[in-house]
Write an enzyme that holds these catalytic residues in place. Structure first.
Site, mmCIF file in Angstrom:
data_model
loop_
_atom_site.group_PDB
_atom_site.id
_atom_site.type_symbol
_atom_site.label_atom_id
_atom_site.label_comp_id
_atom_site.label_asym_id
_atom_site.label_seq_id
_atom_site.Cartn_x
_atom_site.Cartn_y
_atom_site.Cartn_z
ATOM 1 C CB THR A 150 -35.892 -47.499 -70.036
ATOM 2 O OG1 THR A 150 -36.263 -48.356 -68.955
ATOM 3 C CG2 THR A 150 -34.494 -46.963 -69.785
ATOM 4 C CG ASP A 151 -36.324 -46.622 -75.726
ATOM 5 O OD1 ASP A 151 -35.146 -46.293 -75.546
ATOM 6 O OD2 ASP A 151 -36.662 -47.521 -76.506
ATOM 7 C CG LEU A 152 -41.887 -44.067 -73.969
ATOM 8 C CD1 LEU A 152 -43.193 -44.659 -73.461
ATOM 9 C CD2 LEU A 152 -42.125 -43.250 -75.234
ATOM 10 C CG ASP A 203 -37.378 -49.886 -72.938
ATOM 11 O OD1 ASP A 203 -37.505 -48.803 -72.354
ATOM 12 O OD2 ASP A 203 -37.946 -50.933 -72.550
#
Length: 415
Positions: free
Chosen positions: A186-188, A158
């Site tokens: 960003t991951d989520l 991320d």
């Protein structure tokens, strides 16, 4: 087995009417770890899908070890994105393990994975190979930079994708160092993109009977989220900078320090700015030629924000919350975690769910953010322990005999 579009529609309609969730009857084979993939599959699980989480017998999803804090050996990190799943521990390095995953893929509607591009192809578990035996399968790959291209083989994290994709360049105090956002947005966000893409692919499969490959990556997600900042550069060649909690194009719009904390206030229109000035008893600012329009306020940002900061510092956060209450102004305190989870609207929205974990006992998780008028979207079952459902999955879904399951255990294919 490929379902006809009519049968698929009927099955999903019945699932909604019985309150089991819009995705009840859909099976997800989850080969993901860490955050983006598990968040995606958890959202699908909340909607009623059956999620089979495949983990490495040697330790499972890496986040099982990410702590402290730990609750009786289970990490709080793992608990946050793995509810509504069944865990099966499979050794993919063994031929038998790879064959087992192929068998599960045939029985699944969706496969989600986040390996480095090409890794599963070497195991015979890539999309093209599975497509030949399971043409109905929707195969979603989540990577750091994409399935092809000059950076595709690099590991995706991320904070790295947020750095390369520009987020760290615009986050942090003005003229200060780059700052990571408090959670891995960003991951989520990639997980949410993947969830939406899978839903769209399921709808398309109802029309065609065929699956497809979906590619999601952290870098593309982050670039897409640059929104107005990206547009400013692409269309006006305006390079971005850090603004702290302030807004590049709207003033005032930031967190102001109070006597005992912070309050965030935004005035996105001239009308709201006039209201703000009235509430602060500085109506003269609304008539000042330096601040008549938002363009003026952006130009004279430092002068205006200095004036407002001195006012907000004179009273407590609670005082200002009472002043702004029912004013129509956008405002809110900068809350601690304790204050977040005691907030009356958070409680009203039922954003915390309690459940009983097989090893820990009672745990609490944040609930789904979306409510449906028909069809449930809920945290139903606790995050699993490593391999907790291995026997159940092998016997009930694949209908393996006890003898075969015991043989797989003896060969250390499963545990």
């Amino acid at each position: 087995m490929i379902l006809s579009s009519t049968l698929a529609r009927k099955r999903l309609k019945n699932a909604i009417l019985t309150g089991k969730g819009p995705l009840s009857g859909i099976r997800i084979l989850d080969l993901t770890r860490i955050l983006a993939g598990p968040f995606c599959t958890m959202v699908l699980g909340d909607l009623g899908a059956e999620v089979i989480k495949v983990e490495n017998p040697g330790g499972g999803d890496e986040t099982r070890n990410w702590g402290p804090p730990f609750l009786k050996g289970e990490s709080a990190y793992f608990l946050c994105v793995n509810r509504n799943k069944k865990s099966i521990a499979i050794n993919m390095k063994e031929h038998g393990g790879r064959e087992l995953i192929k068998d599960l893929a045939l029985k699944s509607d969706v496969l989600v994975e986040n390996f480095i591009p090409g890794k599963l192809d070497k195991f015979g578990l890539g999309y093209e190979e599975l497509k030949s035996s399971a043409p109905h399968l929707i195969y979603c790959s989540i990577t750091g930079y994409g399935s092809s291209g000059p950076c595709s083989s690099e590991a995706g994290f991320d904070v790295i994708a947020a750095s390369v994709g520009g987020l760290l360049g615009i986050t942090g105090p003005e003229n200060g160092e780059p700052c990571k956002v408090g959670v891995a947005v960003t991951d989520l966000s990639t997980g949410l993109y993947a969830h939406g893409a899978i839903m769209a692919a399921l709808i398309q499969r109802m029309k065609t009977g065929l699956g497809q490959k979906i590619d999601c990556d952290l870098l593309s997600t982050q670039v897409s989220l640059l929104a107005n900042i990206g547009s400013n550069y692409l269309n006006a060649n305006q390079e971005a900078k850090r603004w702290g909690t302030a807004h590049e194009s709207i003033v005032p719009y930031k967190a102001f320090k109070t006597k005992d904390g912070y309050i965030t206030v935004g005035a996105a229109s001239n009308k709201q700015f006039k209201t703000l000035c009235q509430l602060l008893n500085v109506e003269n600012l609304a008539e000042d030629v330096m601040f008549l329009t938002n363009k003026d306020r952006v130009k004279n940002r430092q002068v205006l924000e200095a004036e407002l900061s001195s006012i907000f510092c004179s009273e407590t956060t609670d005082h200002w919350l009472s002043v702004f209450k029912e004013s129509g102004m956008p405002y809110g305190p900068v809350n601690t975690m304790e204050e977040v989870f005691k907030h009356p609207q958070v409680l009203h929205n039922k954003m915390v769910a309690e459940m009983v974990h097989s090893h820990i006992g009672k745990i609490r998780v944040t609930g789904p953010a979306v409510k449906y008028s028909t069809g449930s979207n809920e945290a139903r079952s606790p995050p699993p322990t490593l391999g907790e459902h291995t026997n159940e999955v092998l016997s009930s879904i694949l209908q393996y005999s006890n003898e075969k399951i015991n043989r797989l255990r003896a060969l250390k294919v499963v545990s």
